[in-house]
Design a protein around this motif. Structure first.
Motif, PDB file in Angstrom:
ATOM      1  N   VAL A 118       0.884  -1.161   0.000  1.00 49.25           N
ATOM      2  CA  VAL A 118       0.000   0.000   0.000  1.00 49.25           C
ATOM      3  C   VAL A 118       0.924   1.214   0.000  1.00 49.25           C
ATOM      4  N   GLU A 119       0.584   2.252  -0.789  1.00 55.62           N
ATOM      5  CA  GLU A 119       1.531   3.360  -0.947  1.00 55.62           C
ATOM      6  C   GLU A 119       1.675   4.202   0.309  1.00 55.62           C
ATOM      7  N   THR A 120       0.536   4.618   0.866  1.00 54.03           N
ATOM      8  CA  THR A 120       0.582   5.346   2.137  1.00 54.03           C
ATOM      9  C   THR A 120      -0.574   4.856   3.000  1.00 54.03           C
ATOM     10  N   LEU A 121      -0.435   5.035   4.304  1.00 49.89           N
ATOM     11  CA  LEU A 121      -1.468   4.565   5.227  1.00 49.89           C
ATOM     12  C   LEU A 121      -1.629   5.593   6.350  1.00 49.89           C
ATOM     13  N   PRO A 122      -2.367   6.689   6.046  1.00 51.31           N
ATOM     14  CA  PRO A 122      -2.520   7.740   7.060  1.00 51.31           C
ATOM     15  C   PRO A 122      -3.453   7.273   8.182  1.00 51.31           C
ATOM     16  N   VAL A 123      -2.973   7.419   9.425  1.00 49.03           N
ATOM     17  CA  VAL A 123      -3.785   6.997  10.577  1.00 49.03           C
ATOM     18  C   VAL A 123      -3.772   8.072  11.668  1.00 49.03           C
ATOM     19  N   THR A 124      -4.769   7.978  12.523  1.00 49.13           N
ATOM     20  CA  THR A 124      -4.765   8.754  13.775  1.00 49.13           C
ATOM     21  C   THR A 124      -4.963   7.771  14.919  1.00 49.13           C
ATOM     22  N   TRP A 125      -4.855   8.272  16.136  1.00 47.61           N
ATOM     23  CA  TRP A 125      -5.099   7.411  17.303  1.00 47.61           C
ATOM     24  C   TRP A 125      -5.691   8.210  18.432  1.00 47.61           C
TER      25      TRP A 125
END
Ligand code: HEM
Ligand code: HEM
Ligand code: SF4
Lengths: 77, 370
Positions: B363-370
């Motif tokens: 997967v090219e990018t995997l933007p996350v928050t927490w």
């Protein structure tokens, strides 16, 4: 009822996958030199029979075989 | 075998031809068929040629996947001692340290954060380079070469240049290790077996191991995290019951099945599989993806179930080419996934799922928050 069994390993076939050792560390071990299988015990007893058979079918190279000791042998033992 | 070869349907074993030729080929999709073929030594992975001798000359030196016994046995035995369960356990603290460092960096960076760029690739490449004794300073350059050389990179020229640069780098590294073998996997390989290995075999071994450690293991981690993030119930279950981690890792490995087809096999003699006969000389492509019931990158991961019994899956292959690094990959994925969830139990996607972009193995990018 589970029968008594005897395990054999064929170290020429073994690919050193570690699968058997990770499933059943009390029965199988691995050489530090060539990574191939070693047996801690060839006769792990009836309790382990099912787990051992699971490992036999999962071993990627068919390097593990079990021979059930037949009723006669078990009675004589 | 050409990439365009595709099963016309999902029958367990399909007869077809290699496109553009009259050579007969088979595609195995069924679990039992794939398992039977991969464990049968009447199939060869050496590139086919007129004679056995010519065929051996086509083998990419050091690429274990292309060797048949007895050469395969000879080369593989030099490496198996490095991948025992005991050895992998001694490496665990090193990998855990790498993971914790990255998590500290994530926490410091603030949200949202790209898990692929900031966590997945650094974890995989730092681990790989530490194992192989590749200096930290060289890692950026190396990972760029690997990235540019992806089979699906449309820029052919960039791809070829990256490939050359990568091999030149590894060749230089191995010559330097010949002079001064350090206490790392490649150094020990040279110390113990250096005299019976050619330069090409050493360089090819390094290329195989590095590609497995970075794009293959890193690709699995990234795609596996996508699977968990798009199945929040599974992710929550794992947060609630951390003891499921080994199961979860195995399920991630199965659900991703990052190597969709095993290396092409050629039948050395006629082989009956079920009621069909694969003839001597026929090619066989085994679909690990189909046999494992997995979905290709980007498709919804609707099969992920971290409590399922998947113990016979073939994401690591089967038979004498069974993945050499399986225990190491499991350990790395366990360290990365369990520690990520411990630090950020509420981690979730920061963009809609359908905005994620995929390459053939990542997967090219995997933007996350927490
Ligand atoms: C999740 C991560 C990984 C997956 C899914 C994976 C999968 C596979 C598969 C499917 C094969 C067999 C292919 C075939 O039969 O055609 C294989 C072979 C191999 N893998 Fe892995 N691999 C992984 C990680 C690693 C790592 C970390 C290493 C080493 C550091 C490694 C080293 C190898 C080697 C050397 C072979 C060739 C073995 C032989 O031909 O005897 N792999 N891998
Ligand atoms: C002697 C030369 C080489 C050998 C023996 C070798 C071996 C391998 C092996 C065994 C795999 C993993 C298994 C698989 O996908 O079936 C692999 C994958 C890979 N290799 Fe190589 N390799 C070589 C040269 C290179 C070069 C020059 C590059 C360029 C930078 C490269 C980049 C990659 C990448 C990116 C992958 C991941 C798979 C993909 O994207 O499809 N390799 N290599
Ligand atoms: S499972 Fe089979 S191949 Fe793997 S280490 Fe045990 S005996 Fe060897």
């Amino acid at each position: 009822m589970e029968m008594e069994m005897e395990i054999r390993v064929d170290r020429d076939r073994c690919a050193g996958s570690s699968l058997c050792v990770s499933y059943l560390p009390d029965v199988f071990d691995q050489s530090d030199d060539d990574g191939k299988v070693l047996l801690r015990t060839a006769e792990p007893g009836a309790d382990a029979a099912q787990a051992v058979r699971g490992v036999v079918t999962r071993c990627p190279t068919g390097a593990i075989t079990v021979r059930a000791r037949d009723a006669q042998e078990v009675r004589d033992a | 075998m050409p990439k365009s070869l595709k099963a016309p349907d999902q029958a367990p074993l399909v007869e077809t031809v290699v496109p553009g030729t009259s050579d007969r080929a088979w595609i195995a999709n069924g679990y039992d068929e794939v398992r039977a073929i991969l464990s049968d030594t009447r199939f060869s992975t050496t590139p086919p040629a007129e004679t056995a001798e010519a065929s051996r000359r086509l083998v990419q030196p050091g690429n274990l996947l292309q060797y048949d016994p007895p050469e395969h046995t000879r080369l593989r035995k030099m490496l198996t001692g490095e991948f025992t369960l005991r050895r992998v356990r001694t490496l665990e603290p090193l990998v855990e340290g790498i993971v914790e460092d990255r998590l500290d960096a994530l926490e410091g960076a603030g949200q949202p954060v790209d898990l692929v760029g900031q966590f997945v690739w650094p974890t995989a490449s730092l681990t790989g380079c530490a194992m192989l004794g590749i200096p930290r300073d060289d890692q950026t350059e190396l990972t760029r070469h690997l990235d540019n050389n992806r089979l699906d990179n449309p820029d052919r020229e960039q791809r070829d240049m990256a490939g050359t640069a990568y091999l030149v780098y590894l060749g230089k590294l191995m010559r330097q290790k010949r002079r001064d073998p350090g206490d790392d996997l490649l150094g020990r390989l040279i110390r113990d077996h250096g005299r019976s290995l050619t330069e090409a075999e050493l360089t090819g071994t390094a290329a195989t191991l590095l590609a497995s450690l970075i794009p293959i293991t890193g690709g699995t981690l990234g795609l596996g995290l996508v699977g968990l993030l798009e199945n929040p119930d599974q992710l929550a279950l794992l947060v609630e019951r951390p003891e499921l981690i080994d199961h979860a890792v195995e399920e991630v490995i199965r659900s991703v099945t990052i190597i969709p087809h095993a290396s092409p096999r050629t039948a050395k003699e006629d082989v009956a599989i079920g009621d069909q006969v694969i003839k001597a000389g026929d090619f066989v492509a085994c679909s690990l993806l189909e046999a494992n019931g997995a979905r290709p990158p980007g498709e919804p991961q609707d099969t992920l179930d971290i409590t399922r019994d998947n113990s016979g899956h073939m994401a690591f292959g089967h038979g004498l080419h069974y993945c050499l690094g399986a225990s190491l990959a499991r350990m790395e994925l366990r360290a990365a996934i369990s520690r990520l969830l411990r630090r950020f139990p509420k981690v979730r996607l920061a963009v809609p799922r359908d905005e994620l972009r995929f390459t053939a193995k990542s997967v090219e990018t995997l933007p996350v928050t927490w």
